[in-house]
Design an enzyme around this catalytic site. Structure first.
Site, PDB file in Angstrom:
ATOM      1  N   LYS A  71       0.808  -1.224   0.000  1.00 39.54           N
ATOM      2  CA  LYS A  71       0.000   0.000   0.000  1.00 39.54           C
ATOM      3  C   LYS A  71       0.843   1.278   0.000  1.00 39.54           C
ATOM      4  O   LYS A  71       0.446   2.292  -0.570  1.00 39.54           O
ATOM      5  CB  LYS A  71      -0.958   0.006   1.187  1.00 39.54           C
ATOM      6  CG  LYS A  71      -2.139  -0.936   1.002  1.00 39.54           C
ATOM      7  CD  LYS A  71      -3.120  -0.804   2.135  1.00 39.54           C
ATOM      8  CE  LYS A  71      -4.365  -1.627   1.868  1.00 39.54           C
ATOM      9  NZ  LYS A  71      -5.400  -1.443   2.885  1.00 39.54           N
ATOM     10  N   GLU A  83      -5.270  13.742  -3.110  1.00 37.97           N
ATOM     11  CA  GLU A  83      -4.864  14.474  -1.890  1.00 37.97           C
ATOM     12  C   GLU A  83      -4.947  13.596  -0.628  1.00 37.97           C
ATOM     13  O   GLU A  83      -4.064  13.617   0.229  1.00 37.97           O
ATOM     14  CB  GLU A  83      -5.787  15.688  -1.755  1.00 37.97           C
ATOM     15  CG  GLU A  83      -5.513  16.547  -0.550  1.00 37.97           C
ATOM     16  CD  GLU A  83      -6.705  17.433  -0.216  1.00 37.97           C
ATOM     17  OE1 GLU A  83      -7.111  18.237  -1.075  1.00 37.97           O
ATOM     18  OE2 GLU A  83      -7.210  17.307   0.922  1.00 37.97           O
ATOM     19  N   ASN A  92      -4.901   2.268  -1.905  1.00 39.00           N
ATOM     20  CA  ASN A  92      -5.538   0.948  -2.044  1.00 39.00           C
ATOM     21  C   ASN A  92      -6.265   0.808  -3.381  1.00 39.00           C
ATOM     22  O   ASN A  92      -6.767  -0.266  -3.698  1.00 39.00           O
ATOM     23  CB  ASN A  92      -6.476   0.650  -0.865  1.00 39.00           C
ATOM     24  CG  ASN A  92      -7.836   1.290  -1.026  1.00 39.00           C
ATOM     25  OD1 ASN A  92      -7.984   2.287  -1.726  1.00 39.00           O
ATOM     26  ND2 ASN A  92      -8.829   0.737  -0.370  1.00 39.00           N
ATOM     27  N   GLY A 133      -1.485   3.445  11.704  1.00 39.66           N
ATOM     28  CA  GLY A 133      -1.026   3.028  10.374  1.00 39.66           C
ATOM     29  C   GLY A 133      -1.949   3.575   9.285  1.00 39.66           C
ATOM     30  O   GLY A 133      -2.755   4.488   9.537  1.00 39.66           O
ATOM     31  N   ASN A 154      -1.478   4.761  20.062  1.00 42.86           N
ATOM     32  CA  ASN A 154      -0.649   3.872  19.242  1.00 42.86           C
ATOM     33  C   ASN A 154       0.547   3.355  20.022  1.00 42.86           C
ATOM     34  O   ASN A 154       1.075   4.038  20.896  1.00 42.86           O
ATOM     35  CB  ASN A 154      -0.154   4.602  17.982  1.00 42.86           C
ATOM     36  CG  ASN A 154       0.384   3.634  16.941  1.00 42.86           C
ATOM     37  OD1 ASN A 154      -0.232   2.616  16.670  1.00 42.86           O
ATOM     38  ND2 ASN A 154       1.552   3.926  16.387  1.00 42.86           N
ATOM     39  N   GLY A 247     -14.877  -5.906  10.589  1.00 45.17           N
ATOM     40  CA  GLY A 247     -14.337  -5.213   9.406  1.00 45.17           C
ATOM     41  C   GLY A 247     -14.999  -5.577   8.087  1.00 45.17           C
ATOM     42  O   GLY A 247     -14.624  -5.017   7.049  1.00 45.17           O
TER      43      GLY A 247
HETATM   44  N1  LIG Z   1     -11.746  -4.251   6.762  1.00 47.79           N
HETATM   45  C1  LIG Z   1     -11.026  -3.656   5.847  1.00 47.79           C
HETATM   46  O1  LIG Z   1     -11.472  -3.413   4.719  1.00 47.79           O
HETATM   47  C2  LIG Z   1      -9.625  -3.209   6.178  1.00 47.79           C
HETATM   48  C3  LIG Z   1      -8.932  -2.325   5.325  1.00 47.79           C
HETATM   49  C4  LIG Z   1      -7.624  -1.932   5.692  1.00 47.79           C
HETATM   50  C5  LIG Z   1      -7.063  -2.413   6.857  1.00 47.79           C
HETATM   51  N2  LIG Z   1      -7.768  -3.273   7.643  1.00 47.79           N
HETATM   52  C6  LIG Z   1      -7.188  -3.815   8.892  1.00 47.79           C
HETATM   53  O2  LIG Z   1      -6.754  -2.725   9.697  1.00 47.79           O
HETATM   54  C7  LIG Z   1      -5.592  -3.106  10.435  1.00 47.79           C
HETATM   55  C8  LIG Z   1      -4.481  -2.074  10.219  1.00 47.79           C
HETATM   56  O3  LIG Z   1      -4.130  -2.050   8.852  1.00 47.79           O
HETATM   57  P1  LIG Z   1      -3.086  -0.958   8.296  1.00 47.79           P
HETATM   58  O4  LIG Z   1      -3.137  -1.061   6.830  1.00 47.79           O
HETATM   59  O5  LIG Z   1      -3.330   0.355   8.958  1.00 47.79           O
HETATM   60  O6  LIG Z   1      -1.708  -1.551   8.842  1.00 47.79           O
HETATM   61  P2  LIG Z   1      -0.339  -0.754   9.126  1.00 47.79           P
HETATM   62  O7  LIG Z   1      -0.245   0.446   8.276  1.00 47.79           O
HETATM   63  O8  LIG Z   1       0.726  -1.780   9.096  1.00 47.79           O
HETATM   64  O9  LIG Z   1      -0.497  -0.248  10.650  1.00 47.79           O
HETATM   65  C9  LIG Z   1      -0.571  -1.168  11.702  1.00 47.79           C
HETATM   66  C10 LIG Z   1      -0.848  -0.438  13.015  1.00 47.79           C
HETATM   67  O10 LIG Z   1      -1.050  -1.422  14.012  1.00 47.79           O
HETATM   68  C11 LIG Z   1      -0.104  -1.234  15.074  1.00 47.79           C
HETATM   69  N3  LIG Z   1       0.333  -2.545  15.564  1.00 47.79           N
HETATM   70  C12 LIG Z   1       0.844  -3.575  14.827  1.00 47.79           C
HETATM   71  N4  LIG Z   1       1.114  -4.635  15.626  1.00 47.79           N
HETATM   72  C13 LIG Z   1       0.760  -4.254  16.892  1.00 47.79           C
HETATM   73  C14 LIG Z   1       0.813  -4.895  18.152  1.00 47.79           C
HETATM   74  N5  LIG Z   1       1.249  -6.164  18.278  1.00 47.79           N
HETATM   75  N6  LIG Z   1       0.386  -4.227  19.244  1.00 47.79           N
HETATM   76  C15 LIG Z   1      -0.074  -2.956  19.124  1.00 47.79           C
HETATM   77  N7  LIG Z   1      -0.141  -2.274  17.961  1.00 47.79           N
HETATM   78  C16 LIG Z   1       0.272  -2.924  16.854  1.00 47.79           C
HETATM   79  C17 LIG Z   1       1.043  -0.463  14.459  1.00 47.79           C
HETATM   80  O11 LIG Z   1       1.695   0.241  15.515  1.00 47.79           O
HETATM   81  P3  LIG Z   1       3.194   0.829  15.346  1.00 47.79           P
HETATM   82  O12 LIG Z   1       3.005   2.165  14.655  1.00 47.79           O
HETATM   83  O13 LIG Z   1       3.677   0.945  16.730  1.00 47.79           O
HETATM   84  O14 LIG Z   1       3.959  -0.160  14.505  1.00 47.79           O
HETATM   85  C18 LIG Z   1       0.301   0.455  13.479  1.00 47.79           C
HETATM   86  O15 LIG Z   1      -0.241   1.569  14.139  1.00 47.79           O
HETATM   87  C19 LIG Z   1      -5.231  -4.522   9.964  1.00 47.79           C
HETATM   88  O16 LIG Z   1      -5.769  -5.449  10.854  1.00 47.79           O
HETATM   89  C20 LIG Z   1      -5.928  -4.634   8.625  1.00 47.79           C
HETATM   90  O17 LIG Z   1      -6.267  -5.964   8.309  1.00 47.79           O
HETATM   91  C21 LIG Z   1      -9.030  -3.678   7.335  1.00 47.79           C
END
Ligand SMILES: NC(=O)c1ccc[n+]([C@@H]2O[C@H](COP(=O)([O-])OP(=O)(O)OC[C@H]3O[C@@H](n4cnc5c(N)ncnc54)[C@H](OP(=O)(O)O)[C@@H]3O)[C@@H](O)[C@H]2O)c1
Length: 286
Positions: A71, A83, A92, A133, A154, A247
């Site tokens: 991504k 933007e 995405n 994230g 976070n 989700g």
């Molecule tokens: N339903 C949907 O359509 C949809 C769409 C997009 C995403 N999602 C879900 O949303 C979630 C986040 O996705 P993303 O794209 O934002 O991922 P990302 O950019 O990799 O961000 C991950 C976030 O989770 C935190 N994190 C990771 N492991 C952790 C842990 N063990 N304990 C505490 N915090 C933790 C990270 O903290 P740090 O900054 O400290 O590393 C970061 O803030 C995922 O579960 C993804 O599957 C769902």
């Protein structure tokens, strides 16, 4: 579905990709509307993203979704960014416009639609977003337009701070941030109306991202994870009488907004929901 030499190709790139529900969701809507297009999953090995994008352009792919782990990595290979994608630093959805690839993100709109379906009016409410994230930033981008309170908690507090500093000058919302320690949680969660999990905790990492004892019956708890359909967070929240949502609707809404970017019209949501639910019911067998 009839495929001919005129059929336009759409798809999703990711690694791994074989579990993606997007082909089911998009092809269901494409069929329902009788569009001459097909949506396929492209398994792109890490280290080959650049070749994959140039190849898609050369082959005339009209648009595609981007999922983990590309991504953010995809950004340098695109010609232009919307933007919102610039702020979120993630893409995405890619749209081909006159031979040029333009990057968008629809995750924020998808998540925002879920919240709007749970709470008619978010004005004046306090929302805690766990995570900083791409998905968290995308939701916060839309929430910050409303006169509400947003607290970002976070693991790496610095990332939450950066979001607040970047958005505060343009925000209608009151933005605060903190870490995931007990103190920050105790300060923010009891007074919140809505709690959103935007971390993979409960999916790739077992457990709950916050202390369940802080959750009560007045909370609305939205976990962006859709597999498992009920994370530890949602199980604990339900036990305490909270209203919960996973989700899956976010997945469908973000897909619907991608579809609109490609085809210029909103797809039938009921068709997309049915396809997503059917796909998810077979998830365990995949
Ligand atoms: N339903 C949907 O359509 C949809 C769409 C997009 C995403 N999602 C879900 O949303 C979630 C986040 O996705 P993303 O794209 O934002 O991922 P990302 O950019 O990799 O961000 C991950 C976030 O989770 C935190 N994190 C990771 N492991 C952790 C842990 N063990 N304990 C505490 N915090 C933790 C990270 O903290 P740090 O900054 O400290 O590393 C970061 O803030 C995922 O579960 C993804 O599957 C769902």
């Amino acid at each position: 579905m009839k495929i001919s030499a005129r059929t336009n190709i759409y798809g999703v790139i990711g690694y791994p990709i074989e579990h993606s529900l997007s082909p089911l969701i998009h092809n269901a809507a494409i069929n329902a509307l009788g569009i001459d297009a097909v949506y396929v999953a492209f398994h792109v090995k890490p280290g080959t993203l650049r070749e994959a994008i140039y190849g898609m352009k050369a082959l005339g792919v009209k648009g595609f979704n981007v999922t983990m782990p590309f991504k953010t990595e995809i950004i340098p290979y695109l010609d232009r960014l919307d933007e919102e994608a610039i702020f979120v630093e993630a893409v995405n959805t890619v749209v081909e416009v006159d031979g040029v690839f333009v990057g968008y993100t629809t995750d924020g709109l998808g998540a925002f639609e879920v919240l709007k379906s749970m709470v008619k009016n978010l004005d004046g409410l306090d929302v805690v977003v766990i995570g900083a994230g791409g998905a968290a930033r995308a939701l916060i981008y839309h929430l910050s337009k409303l006169p509400c309170g947003i607290t970002i908690l976070n693991r790496s507090i610095e990332k939450a701070k950066i979001i607040v500093e970047k958005l505060q000058p343009y925000s209608n919302a009151k933005l605060t941030y903190g870490g995931l320690s007990k103190d920050y949680q105790e300060e923010a969660i009891p007074k919140a109306h809505v709690i959103v999990n935007a971390t993979p905790v409960g999916m790739t990492t077992p457990g709950c991202p916050i202390s369940p004892s802080l959750i009560g019956c007045k909370h609305i708890v939205f976990d962006m994870i859709y597999w498992p359909p009920e994370t530890q967070l949602l199980i604990e929240a339900k036990l305490r009488g909270a209203t919960t949502v996973n989700g899956l609707p976010m997945l469908v809404y973000q897909a619907a907004y991608s579809f609109k970017l490609w085809f210029g019209r909103f797809p039938p949501l009921d068709v997309m929901f049915k396809a997503a639910e059917e796909g998810l019911s077979k998830y365990g067998e995949r």
